[in-house]
Enzyme design. Structure first.
Site, PDB file in Angstrom:
ATOM      1  N   GLY A  72     -57.473 -36.113 -30.354  1.00 44.62           N
ATOM      2  CA  GLY A  72     -56.852 -36.116 -31.674  1.00 44.62           C
ATOM      3  C   GLY A  72     -56.476 -37.464 -31.807  1.00 44.62           C
ATOM      4  O   GLY A  72     -56.865 -38.249 -33.125  1.00 44.62           O
ATOM      5  N   ASN A 157     -46.315 -31.316 -36.697  1.00 46.28           N
ATOM      6  CA  ASN A 157     -46.343 -30.809 -35.279  1.00 46.28           C
ATOM      7  C   ASN A 157     -44.840 -30.505 -35.052  1.00 46.28           C
ATOM      8  O   ASN A 157     -44.678 -29.619 -33.990  1.00 46.28           O
ATOM      9  CB  ASN A 157     -46.791 -31.828 -34.361  1.00 46.28           C
ATOM     10  N   GLN A 185     -52.817 -29.794 -35.966  1.00 47.00           N
ATOM     11  CA  GLN A 185     -51.543 -28.720 -36.018  1.00 47.00           C
ATOM     12  C   GLN A 185     -51.875 -27.580 -36.772  1.00 47.00           C
ATOM     13  O   GLN A 185     -51.455 -26.273 -36.811  1.00 47.00           O
ATOM     14  CB  GLN A 185     -50.294 -29.064 -35.897  1.00 47.00           C
ATOM     15  N   SER A 205     -58.024 -31.496 -32.447  1.00 45.82           N
ATOM     16  CA  SER A 205     -57.827 -31.364 -31.106  1.00 45.82           C
ATOM     17  C   SER A 205     -58.248 -30.273 -30.285  1.00 45.82           C
ATOM     18  O   SER A 205     -57.764 -29.026 -30.663  1.00 45.82           O
ATOM     19  CB  SER A 205     -56.700 -32.182 -30.745  1.00 45.82           C
ATOM     20  N   HIS A 207     -57.183 -28.936 -27.356  1.00 50.15           N
ATOM     21  CA  HIS A 207     -56.078 -28.255 -26.476  1.00 50.15           C
ATOM     22  C   HIS A 207     -55.219 -27.653 -27.298  1.00 50.15           C
ATOM     23  O   HIS A 207     -54.269 -27.126 -26.869  1.00 50.15           O
ATOM     24  CB  HIS A 207     -55.497 -29.093 -25.334  1.00 50.15           C
ATOM     25  N   THR A 243     -70.564 -41.589 -22.618  1.00 53.45           N
ATOM     26  CA  THR A 243     -71.326 -40.344 -22.012  1.00 53.45           C
ATOM     27  C   THR A 243     -70.440 -39.172 -22.670  1.00 53.45           C
ATOM     28  O   THR A 243     -69.376 -38.999 -22.423  1.00 53.45           O
ATOM     29  CB  THR A 243     -71.650 -40.338 -20.702  1.00 53.45           C
ATOM     30  N   CYS A 331     -45.435 -35.794 -27.185  1.00 51.80           N
ATOM     31  CA  CYS A 331     -45.696 -37.318 -27.266  1.00 51.80           C
ATOM     32  C   CYS A 331     -44.888 -38.291 -27.324  1.00 51.80           C
ATOM     33  O   CYS A 331     -45.071 -39.352 -27.022  1.00 51.80           O
ATOM     34  CB  CYS A 331     -46.781 -37.673 -28.297  1.00 51.80           C
TER      35      CYS A 331
END
Length: 400
Positions: A72, A157, A185, A205, A207, A243, A331
């Site tokens: 994200g 978040n 979120q 995102s 996860h 890739t 974070c």
């Protein structure tokens, strides 16, 4: 090691959904490069494009509007980097100003600060006591002219507050600005439809929705100005070099499928658990102060402050009895500064330091919530008794 291990930090990351895990294991033998023309590559390419279609459909987008990214944060950086590109050859007519809010994720705020040093004008919107963006201030900024992008997160978040992104988008477009929302979120917790929201860019995102780490996606509305953040190859239709993370992309798509199947019932269940938690804290702990909007918030998140108790101490004591919570954004962990989100809502530094975030998930049970309510009062009392500054019934705001 405590006999119980209970996870209340789902806003930081989520465990893999069992179906996602199965998908990843089954796909591990598929090693072809999606850009290769032989059978191995074609197999990988087919899976990437099938995943793109499923992710797009869940948010009401066309598959051509989805760009897979590494996270994200990368997706958010990609959007903001348009303004560096815009000062050069790609978009010479792009307006030079970004408007965002003071409670954004660090990947927005720190990138914005970097752009200021590169000649981009950035303005920050205030929020009210619940974390809602000041719409009148936004309108004033837009009327002043020169705004090229408005970027406001859909759900915060730390405190869970949800913004009226549709109204913000309409206002931005009325004044000729592009609209981006960081929906990391919100996506998978509440309905997210890019057409109803009216956004030009939207970030998700993997996860955060029981998918793998290292995979995200950026929605880019057709005909919207775009410039690659990562260059060097033709992947993602030339929009993101490197890739493709085939396994991650397939895992993200399966996580999205599971959100489609489970989100509505899970949201209702988590909202019930959240109310049990809120009432239990109110009844068992004096002077608990709740942060964020009481109703316009994601169903899994409760942020609460305990005057006289440091958030880090609460976290560590809970960890000793097998309960994982957070003091804010993952974070920002390691920082001793109080939450920028709580400070922006008008909370003083002492209250901000005494806050914890409890974020539940698909595996959270009522038994786990009750266990937290059993152990938390004693922990708060112990920490307060050690404090030389805490005075019971002191000058603290009333419980919201």
């Amino acid at each position: 090691m405590p006999s119980r291990q209970i996870y209340f930090d789902n806003n930081a990351t989520t465990p893999l959904h069992p179906e996602v895990k199965k998908e990843l294991v089954a796909a591990m033998e598929m090693f072809g490069n999606p850009s290769s023309m032989h059978a191995f590559g074609r197999e990988a390419r087919a899976n990437v494009e099938d995943a793109r279609h499923r992710v797009a459909a869940f948010m009401g987008a066309d598959e051509s509007e989805i760009v897979f990214t590494g996270s994200g944060s990368e997706a958010n950086n990609t959007v903001l980097s348009l303004f560096v590109c815009g000062s050069g050859q790609c978009f010479p007519g792009m307006r030079p100003k970004i408007v965002t809010s003071r409670i954004e994720h660090p990947c927005i705020l720190e990138t914005s600060q970097c752009l200021v040093h590169r000649g981009v004008d950035v303005s920050y919107l205030d929020v009210d006591g619940y974390g809602k963006v000041d719409i009148r201030q936004l309108e004033e900024q837009l009327k002043a002219g020169g705004v090229g992008l408005v970027s406001v997160m859909m759900a915060n978040n730390e405190i869970g507050t949800i913004q009226d992104i549709a109204a913000i988008s309409a206002l931005a477009h009325e004044h000729g600005a592009l609209m981006h929302t960081d929906a990391v979120q919100a996506f998978g917790k509440v309905p997210v439809d890019v057409n109803q929201l009216g956004v030009d860019f939207l970030t998700i995102s993997g996860h955060k929705i029981y998918g793998p780490k290292g995979i995200g996606a950026l929605y880019v509305r057709k005909k919207t100005p775009y410039c690659p953040f990562i260059r060097g190859g033709h992947q993602e239709r030339g929009r993101r070099a490197g890739t493709e993370n085939t396994l991650g992309i397939m895992g993200l798509a399966m996580a999205v499928d599971m959100r489609k199947a489970e989100m509505e019932s899970e949201a209702e269940r988590l909202l019930g658990l959240k109310e049990v938690l809120r009432k239990g804290i109110e009844e068992r702990i004096d002077e608990a102060l709740f942060n964020g909007h009481p109703t316009d918030s994601v169903p899994n998140t409760l942020n609460v402050s305990f005057p006289g108790a440091e958030g880090e101490s609460i976290l560590l004591y809970l960890d000793l009895v097998g309960i994982a919570v957070s003091t804010g954004s993952a974070c920002a962990s390691g920082s001793l500064d109080p939450s920028h989100v709580l400070l922006a809502t008008g909370v003083d530094a002492e209250r901000a330091h005494g806050s914890i975030r409890i974020s539940m998930g698909r595996t959270t049970t009522i038994d786990e919530v009750e266990y937290l309510l059993d152990v938390l009062p004693g922990i708060i009392e112990r920490i307060r008794n050690m404090s030389t500054a805490y005075i019971k019934g002191g000058a603290h705001a009333a419980i919201r």
